[in-house]
Design a protein around this motif. Structure first.
Motif, mmCIF file in Angstrom:
data_model
loop_
_atom_site.group_PDB
_atom_site.id
_atom_site.type_symbol
_atom_site.label_atom_id
_atom_site.label_comp_id
_atom_site.label_asym_id
_atom_site.label_seq_id
_atom_site.Cartn_x
_atom_site.Cartn_y
_atom_site.Cartn_z
ATOM 1 N N GLU A 253 0.908 13.288 8.129
ATOM 2 C CA GLU A 253 -0.508 13.388 8.456
ATOM 3 C C GLU A 253 -0.929 12.221 9.345
ATOM 4 O O GLU A 253 -0.632 11.059 9.049
ATOM 5 C CB GLU A 253 -1.340 13.397 7.169
ATOM 6 N N GLU A 254 -1.599 12.543 10.425
ATOM 7 C CA GLU A 254 -2.095 11.562 11.388
ATOM 8 C C GLU A 254 -0.996 10.587 11.820
ATOM 9 O O GLU A 254 -1.201 9.381 11.931
ATOM 10 C CB GLU A 254 -3.301 10.804 10.826
ATOM 11 N N ARG A 257 -0.459 7.548 9.399
ATOM 12 C CA ARG A 257 -1.506 6.544 9.189
ATOM 13 C C ARG A 257 -1.657 6.159 7.732
ATOM 14 O O ARG A 257 -1.943 5.004 7.399
ATOM 15 C CB ARG A 257 -2.838 7.068 9.733
ATOM 16 N N ARG A 275 1.771 5.996 14.211
ATOM 17 C CA ARG A 275 0.611 5.316 13.632
ATOM 18 C C ARG A 275 0.893 4.897 12.193
ATOM 19 O O ARG A 275 -0.012 4.839 11.364
ATOM 20 C CB ARG A 275 -0.633 6.228 13.676
#
Length: 508
Positions: A253-254, A257, A275
């Motif tokens: 996810e992301e 992150r 990230r």
């Protein structure tokens, strides 16, 4: 800043995309001159797009938690009494909880709220079945084993006895699976069970693993052979228990992150986690932080453990604008002048550096003194001079030097005993390799060395009891490592017999 009883604070929680609130119910003063005050912090049942208004403040109440094995409990723990940066005082009320506080933790406002929300997203009937089983001590037959219905973990021994994985449905409270191999049927079972939040696996069938249908929070995996790993949105911790292919691509996810990766010794490539939020590296012999920062520029947490080791490129930390938490342990090779100042790390909330160069410890501590007074959790301890490092580089008891309840004399005696035992075992290994496994004189000398090792610690502990659970485990681990090294260089020994001798002789 030290809070007062009744103070209410709010903080923006990025994962929740909301402000959350907590209350300091009382302050516990230290029992010794070296101690620090603790604050009892209570999580409150409130979220908002902005800090609470006066009317919202008057309606505050404790968050009641009933996720997993919590049964209508409040989240109320002792934490360091210094309020972290980012927390804002929004008012004060008479304490909303007066019960005795028995747990210790850290400032994590919003954590229980997130866990409670995730719990409430599970179907009510499933949650009810979990709760009923959690209180049920009745036995059920699973794979020929009699287990309580409240059993929460299934290991490889149990899985191996199952002819049909559907038998695991007799255990509604399963939250952890430890398996040698993650087969397709086992993956399907995990994906269909929203309560399984931890998976540990040594081997995966195939080169691609898709966990997107699962509800896992923690995954420990040996990634050998994997080329694609797709994580579910709830994943928080990924531990790699073996080397990863440089071609391994991870979807999270992301772009990672919210994920923290744990790895041993070297920096993994991990394509796709551009990230990445957290990175923990252990067993470091040498690490250039420049490479870490270049690969993961969005890190918010970076924790590093040496074996001990050398750390270079410390000044590159200034290129991590989101860094909140940084720690090192047993890492050397840098100076205080190379470490970025507060103006370069404006979001830093937690800075712990243990067993570091003396020339770095003083300047870093002085540089961040004002930030510590303003809420930075700062611990700079065990400053080491070059002569200490030269003397203790190969000393497995080096951490005893500076440990609060261990005297300097006992730390030195432990180090000396290690060197003495290591030297004797090296000499004996040469004779043992030549004499063969049936040599009685070698066996007797091995037993005498183990007895001397054990009795030395017995005498040390008798003079002033200091060997607790951690030290007991360290003494055992050092002995087994010494015996394994003895075997590795050609020595003949029955380690199990020698360990039993150690256990029979120790008094601590």
């Amino acid at each position: 800043m030290i809070p007062e009883a009744g103070d209410i604070y709010c903080v923006y929680v990025e994962r929740l995309r909301s402000y959350a609130a907590c209350q300091v119910t009382h302050i516990k003063q230290p029992e010794s001159a070296k101690g620090k005050p603790l604050a009892a912090v209570l999580e409150l049942d409130w979220l908002g797009d902005a800090p609470p208004s006066e009317s919202e403040l008057r309606q505050m109440k404790p968050l009641i938690c009933n996720y997993f094995f919590w049964n209508d409990r409040i989240d109320h723990s002792y934490v360091d009494a210094v309020v972290p940066a980012g927390y804002t005082k929004v008012g004060s009320l008479p304490p909303l909880a007066e019960e005795e506080v028995v747990s210790y933790g850290s400032w994590d406002t919003g954590g229980s709220m997130a866990r409670q929300r995730n719990w409430e997203a599970i179907a009510p009937k499933l949650r009810q079945r979990f709760k009923e089983a959690a209180q049920d001590r009745a036995k059920v037959d699973v794979g020929g084993r009699s287990l309580s219905r409240s059993t929460s973990a299934a290991d490889e021994d149990l899985l191996r006895q199952l002819s049909d994985l559907s038998e695991l449905e007799k255990l509604p409270c399963l939250t952890r699976i430890h398996a040698d191999t993650l087969s397709e049927p086992l993956l399907a079972f995990i994906a269909g069970n929203p309560f399984i939040i931890e998976l540990q696996v040594s081997h995966v069938e195939g080169t691609d693993l898709d966990l997107s249908a699962c509800r896992l929070n923690r995954l420990a995996i040996r990634p050998e052979g994997l080329r694609q790993l797709t994580l579910n949105r709830d994943m928080l911790q990924l531990t790699l228990t073996g080397p990863a292919s440089p071609e391994l691509r991870i979807a999270a996810e992301e772009n990672g992150r919210w994920l923290t990766v744990h790895n041993t010794a070297k920096l993994p490539a991990l394509i796709g986690l551009d990230r990445l939020g957290g990175l923990h590296l252990t067993g470091i012999a040498s690490l250039d932080l420049t490479a870490v920062v270049r690969r993961f520029p969005a890190l918010r947490e970076l924790r590093l453990w040496g074996k001990p080791g050398t750390l270079t490129g410390v000044d590159s930390l200034a290129a991590l604008p989101e860094l909140r938490r940084f720690s090192t342990y047993d890492l050397f090779g840098f100076t205080g002048e190379q470490f970025p100042g507060p103006d370069k790390l404006p979001r830093l909330e937690w800075l712990w550096m243990t067993s570091l160069p003396a020339e770095a410890a003083g300047p870093i501590k002085a540089c961040y003194k004002k930030q510590a007074a303003a809420g930075l959790d700062l611990h700079i301890t065990k400053a080491r001079k070059p002569e200490w490092l030269a003397e203790n580089l190969d000393n497995p008891f080096r951490d005893w030097d500076g440990r609060e309840h261990i005297s300097a004399a006992n730390a030195r005696k432990a180090a000396s005993l290690y060197k003495k035992t290591q030297s004797a075992l090296r000499s004996l290994a040469l004779r043992s390799a030549a004499a063969g496994p049936s040599d009685a004189a070698v066996r007797e000398e091995l037993e005498a060395l183990v007895a001397a090792y054990t009795e030395t610690f017995n005498r040390m502990d008798r003079r002033g009891s200091f060997i607790e659970t951690v030290e007991r485990e360290e003494i055992y681990t050092v002995l087994t490592d010494l015996l394994q090294n003895f075997q590795a260089v050609g020595g003949q020994a029955d380690i199990d017999v020698l360990v039993k001798l150690f256990d029979s002789l120790r008094d601590y």
